[in-house]
Enzyme design. Sequence first.
Site, PDB file in Angstrom:
ATOM      1  N   SER A  85       0.834  -1.208   0.000  1.00 47.45           N
ATOM      2  CA  SER A  85       0.000   0.000   0.000  1.00 47.45           C
ATOM      3  C   SER A  85       0.863   1.250   0.000  1.00 47.45           C
ATOM      4  O   SER A  85       0.499   2.266  -0.609  1.00 47.45           O
ATOM      5  CB  SER A  85      -0.967   0.002   1.186  1.00 47.45           C
ATOM      6  OG  SER A  85      -0.295  -0.123   2.419  1.00 47.45           O
ATOM      7  N   GLU A  86       2.031   1.223   0.676  1.00 44.57           N
ATOM      8  CA  GLU A  86       2.968   2.339   0.609  1.00 44.57           C
ATOM      9  C   GLU A  86       4.423   1.858   0.673  1.00 44.57           C
ATOM     10  O   GLU A  86       4.729   0.870   1.347  1.00 44.57           O
ATOM     11  CB  GLU A  86       2.750   3.345   1.746  1.00 44.57           C
ATOM     12  CG  GLU A  86       1.626   4.334   1.500  1.00 44.57           C
ATOM     13  CD  GLU A  86       0.363   3.944   2.220  1.00 44.57           C
ATOM     14  OE1 GLU A  86      -0.661   4.634   2.059  1.00 44.57           O
ATOM     15  OE2 GLU A  86       0.382   2.932   2.955  1.00 44.57           O
ATOM     16  N   THR A  87       5.261   2.586  -0.036  1.00 39.37           N
ATOM     17  CA  THR A  87       6.711   2.421  -0.012  1.00 39.37           C
ATOM     18  C   THR A  87       7.297   3.801   0.251  1.00 39.37           C
ATOM     19  O   THR A  87       6.846   4.792  -0.331  1.00 39.37           O
ATOM     20  CB  THR A  87       7.227   1.874  -1.353  1.00 39.37           C
ATOM     21  OG1 THR A  87       6.655   0.577  -1.564  1.00 39.37           O
ATOM     22  CG2 THR A  87       8.733   1.772  -1.378  1.00 39.37           C
TER      23      THR A  87
END
Length: 276
Positions: free
Chosen positions: A45-47
């Site tokens: 979902s996030e990096t």
Amino acid sequence: MPLPFRQVDVFSPTPLRGNPVAVVHDADDLTEGQMAAFARWTNLSETTFLLRPADPGADYRLRIFTPGGELPFAGHPTLGSAHAWLEAGGTAQGDTVVQECGAGLVRIRRGDRLAFAAPPLLRCEEIDDAALDTACRALGLEPPDVVDARIVENGPTFLALLLADAAAVLAVRPDLGAFGDLDIGVVGRYPAGGETAVEVRVFVPALGVAEDPVTGSFNAAVAQWLSADGTLPSSYVAAQGTALGRAGRVHVETAEDGTIWVGGDTVTTIEGSVDL
């Protein structure tokens, strides 16, 4: 040249039960295209990417990418990246860690668990009937199923729906093709006296994430919205990720000065290097 890398599970003390964030250290020489490509590749979902701060009041600068693009702020990447930065030997200038990101400076408190100071709500507005109808179609609901609804923005923008109870939240079966560009979160209360006060779910298919396991930014906005009108207490624990087999726990605490702190446990699950 390989860069240090950590993957951190956030909002759970137990690995694999929270929401993972991929964190790349020393990322100043990476281009935006490289960052975006790596975020698409991880498909989390996030990096995030840790960089030297531009603001002298910040300890580090953070860029946050979903598979679909960059965000100015997000909660679980903030906590996971602070965890990775501290674990790698980062030393804060003051009593709190100060993160610089697209939404400005965000304070992160250390203690039993990391917690970020909720950014101010840029918007908390009632939604019109057309938007409510669209959201209900996307979630398989009817308008009378919705107790209250708001557009909330604290960097990301969400259409936030309060449902009758936690069971109604867990019963939602979204039609992801009906969302368009909407990011929708739903919240419902558990009976008083339990471990958790509410169940939360967040759907962001436009960013390449069908359902987010645990969403700090949305929980921060919900706390500011529903604590202000007395629907929720000033301090409580939210559950998220149940429908995905996770056990996310978001700890909300309102300080005497009115600051809302949003916290969660963090644990490193992967450590190594990445060659981009």
